[in-house]
Scaffold this active site. Structure first.
Site, PDB file in Angstrom:
ATOM      1  CB  SER A   1      91.004  34.938  40.790  1.00 56.83           C
ATOM      2  OG  SER A   1      92.365  35.316  40.763  1.00 56.83           O
TER       3      SER A   1
ATOM      4  CB  SER B   1      93.356  37.686  42.474  1.00 58.16           C
ATOM      5  OG  SER B   1      92.295  37.979  41.602  1.00 58.16           O
TER       6      SER B   1
ATOM      7  CE  LYS C   1      94.808  32.647  40.897  1.00 65.10           C
ATOM      8  NZ  LYS C   1      94.756  34.129  41.001  1.00 65.10           N
TER       9      LYS C   1
END
Lengths: 109, 484
Positions: free
Chosen positions: B153, B177, B78
Site C-alpha cells: 500500500s 506494504s 505516507k
C-alpha cells in the site's frame, strides 16, 4: 476449493454489526466476494491444531510476540502529562459546540 | 530529472560540511516533486514550511550548532502517519481534510535529526491493498511504466523514492506494504521488528502486525533512517526497550560464517515468475561468494500464511476502524435521524470498496458462531507458525525468499479479484505474522525487465545482521542503479 456461500441475510447481519450501510447492489457483490474469500481461508480447517491451550492473544502483552515484554503489561505512573489541545481536537470534528462533540439526539426529551 | 539524485547519506554529509545549503537541497527536491507530479504519488505538499525549515537549519549551522544525522534530507511521509502541519487522510474520502493535532513519533524523530518533510504520499486507503488502486484519490503510477502499479500500500512513497524526488520516505507495513512496492519499484524497503519503531501516530490497521518502515535507494540510507526512528516510546505500549545500534557503522563488516536458510520449497509455489526465481538464485550465489552458508530450509505452514494473515488482519481492522464513525474525525453523512444511522451512513458512504470488504470479513470472522472456526483458529495457527519460525532460527541466522511472486502487474489486472490480490502478499506476510524484521533489496537490473526484489528475514531485533547482509547483496550488484 470447497463451495461456500454467504447469503444476503448473513451479509446484512454482518453489516449491522460493523455499522456499515450497504446498498442492495453492494450486498449482492459482497456476498459473492466474501464467499470466495471464506472458501479460501476454510483451508485452515484442515490444520491439526491443539485446541487445549489458551489463545495466544490473551497473554498480558498485546500479541505475545514481544519476546522480553513485561509480563504485567505496561502501565505508566498516574501522573498528569502533556495532552492534546482541546481546541485542536474539536476543530477536526464534523460538529462541536461548547467544548464537546455534537451528535444526533440519543434520548427522547 | 537528469542526474541521479543524491542519497540521504550524501545530502546529510554535504549539508553538515557546508558544501551546500539545506535550502538549496529542499529547492531541488521540490523541483523534482514537480517533475514527478504525473505519478499521482503526492497527496499534500509542504513547500512553504519545508523551505522555512531548511532556512532554519542553515541558520543553525551558521551558528555552529549540530544539525543531526539527517541534516537537510528531504523526506516524504505516507499519508496514514500523522503530521500536525499537513492533512492526514489515509487516502480515504472519510478523512479528507483531517488535520491531526499531533505529529507521529517517527516524524518528530526525523525532524529532530534534521530531515525536512516535503510531502505526504498517496497509498491504498488505510493501508489496505497491494496495488495502490484502493486510494480515494486515484492510483499511483509506476515510475517506469504508467500502465502498471507501483505496488502497495505504500505505493506513493515507493514511487517518489524510485523517481528520485526524495532519497527516503516512510511507509507502513502490515503485510508487505513497504517491501512489495519497494520490490516493484526497484528500491530498498525495510520493515523493522514489531515494536522496534514507535507507532504513535500511525493510523492503526492491524495492531499485532503494523510497523513503520523505510523506503530508500540504498541500504546505507535504510540503516541511517532506522537508527533515527527506532527506539522505545512511552506513548506506544508495544514499542520495545531494545537498544538501538549504529546500523550504518556495521555495514562494511560482511557476513562471513552467517547461516542463511533459503525457503526453496515455498518459492516453488505456483505463480512465481521465472525472473523472480532467477533473482533468488543469483542472491544465493552472491551470498555464498561472500562466505555465507546457504542451505534449503522448509517451513511447513508457509502455504497457510495468507489465510492466517487475512483473518487476523481483517479482524483487527474491523475493530481499529470502528473509531471512524463521523463523530471525532473527518466527514459525516448529512440528513440522518439517529446516532445509529449517523454511524452506518458515514461509514457506508465514506469507506471505499476494499476497506468495507475487509471490515466485513473481519467482523464475520469475529462474530458469534464463526469466532472459533475463523479468528480463534487463525490465532492458533499463527502461534504454531511462530514456533516453526523459532525452530528455523535456531538453525539459521536469516531466511531468504522473494519479496513478491511477480514484478509490477498492470493497473486494473487484479482489482476485480480480491483473492488474487491477496495472494500476491504470500511472501511478505510471514514477517508480520512472526514479528521479524525483513528487507527487500532490488535484484540486478536486466535489460527490458521490470524490477524484482529479494527478501531477507532476520531474528527479532537483529536489524544489524539484516542490513549487513543486505549491504553484501548490494555490493554484489543488488542495487538501484540511480543510488549513488
Amino acid at each position: 476449493m470447497r463451495e461456500r456461500t454467504i447469503s444476503a441475510d448473513e451479509v446484512r447481519r454482518t453489516a449491522r454489526l460493523a455499522r456499515l450501510a450497504l446498498e442492495e447492489t453492494e450486498i449482492e457483490r459482497m456476498a459473492l466476494e466474501l464467499g470466495r474469500v471464506i472458501a479460501y481461508v476454510d483451508r485452515l480447517r484442515e490444520l491439526e491444531l491443539q485446541p487445549t491451550e489458551a489463545l495466544p492473544e490473551v497473554k498480558d502483552d498485546l500479541t505475545g510476540i514481544v519476546p522480553d515484554g513485561p509480563a504485567e503489561g505496561r502501565l505508566r505512573d498516574d501522573e498528569p502529562e502533556e495532552c492534546l489541545e482541546r481546541e485542536r481536537v474539536l476543530a477536526a470534528a464534523p460538529a462541536s459546540s461548547a467544548g464537546q462533540f455534537v451528535v444526533p439526539r440519543v434520548i427522547d426529551a | 530529472m537528469n542526474a541521479a539524485p543524491p542519497t540521504a547519506a550524501r545530502i546529510a554529509t554535504a549539508v553538515t560540511r557546508s558544501e551546500c545549503s539545506a535550502e538549496q537541497v529542499v529547492n531541488e527536491a521540490l523541483a523534482r516533486l514537480d517533475a514527478s507530479a504525473g505519478l499521482n504519488a503526492v497527496l499534500h505538499r509542504n513547500d512553504a514550511r519545508a523551505l522555512e525549515r531548511a532556512r532554519g537549519l542553515d541558520e543553525r549551522r551558521a551558528r555552529g550548532e549540530p544539525l543531526g544525522a539527517l541534516a537537510g534530507v528531504p523526506v516524504a511521509i505516507k499519508d496514514n502517519i500523522c503530521t500536525r502541519e499537513l492533512p492526514t487522510t489515509c487516502a480515504s474520502k472519510l478523512l479528507a481534510g483531517y488535520r491531526p493535532p499531533y505529529d507521529a513519533t517517527a516524524v518528530a524523530k526525523l525532524e529532530r535529526a534534521g530531515a525536512v518533510v516535503i510531502a505526504k504520499t498517496n497509498c491504498d486507503e488505510f493501508g489496505m491493498g497491494s496495488s495502490n488502486e484502493n486510494s480515494a484519490f486515484g492510483p499511483v503510477l509506476h515510475p517506469l511504466d504508467p500502465e502498471r502499479t507501483p505496488g502497495g500500500s505504500s505505493g506513493g512513497s515507493a514511487a517518489l523514492v524510485a523517481h528520485g524526488a526524495v532519497p527516503a520516505a516512510l511507509g507502513s507495513d502490515t503485510g508487505g506494504s513497504v517491501r512489495q512496492p519497494a520490490a516493484f519499484c526497484g528500491i530498498v524497503g525495510l520493515k523493522p521488528t514489531y515494536g522496534r519503531v514507535s507507532r504513535w501516530g500511525l493510523v492503526a490497521f492491524g495492531s499485532s502486525l503494523d510497523q513503520i518502515g523505510t523506503l530508500t535507494r540504498s541500504v546505507e540510507d535504510a540503516a541511517l533512517m532506522l537508527a533515527v526512528i527506532a527506539g522505545f516510546d512511552a506513548r506506544d505500549a508495544t514499542s520495545a526497550e531494545e537498544p538501538v545500534e549504529d546500523y550504518r557503522g556495521q555495514l562494511a563488516q560482511g557476513t562471513h560464517g552467517v547461516r542463511i536458510g533459503s525457503l526453496s520449497d515455498f518459492v516453488e509455489a505456483d505463480g512465481v515468475e521465472p525472473e523472480v526465481s532467477l533473482a533468488v538464485e543469483s542472491a544465493v550465489h552472491a551470498l555464498r561468494e561472500a562466505g555465507t552458508a546457504v542451505q534449503d530450509v522448509s517451513l511447513p505452514l508457509a502455504r497457510e500464511t495468507i489465510p492466517i494473515y487475512y483473518l487476523i488482519a481483517t479482524a483487527e481492522a474491523s475493530s481499529n476502524l470502528a473509531r471512524f464513525d463521523g463523530v471525532r474525525f473527518g466527514a459525516r453523512a448529512g440528513g440522518v435521524a439517529s446516532l445509529q444511522e449517523l454511524y452506518e451512513r458515514t461509514r457506508g458512504g465514506g469507506f471505499g470498496a476494499e476497506v468495507k470488504r475487509r471490515i466485513m470479513l473481519g467482523t464475520y470472522a469475529l462474530s458469534a458462531g464463526y469466532y472459533d472456526a475463523y479468528f480463534a483458529r487463525a490465532q492458533r495457527a499463527r502461534a504454531l507458525l511462530q514456533s516453526e519460525l523459532d525452530v528455523l532460527f535456531e538453525k539459521v541466522d536469516l531466511l531468504l525468499c522473494p519479496t513478491a511472486p511477480q514484478s509490477a502487474f498492470l493497473l486494473g489486472e487484479r482489482i476485480d479479484d480480491p483473492l488474487a490480490m491477496y495472494l500476491s502478499d504470500v511472501f511478505t506476510v510471514l514477517a508480520n505474522l512472526g514479528g521479524q524484521p525483513a528487507i527487500s533489496v532490488p535484484a540486478p537490473a536486466r535489460p527490458g525487465a521490470l524490477p524484482v526484489g529479494v527478501q531477507l528475514i532476520a531474528r527479532r531485533f537483529d536489524e544489524a545482521l539484516l542490513l549487513r547482509t543486505a549491504a553484501v547483496l548490494e555490493r554484489a550488484g543488488f542495487r538501484n542503479e540511480s543510488a549513488s
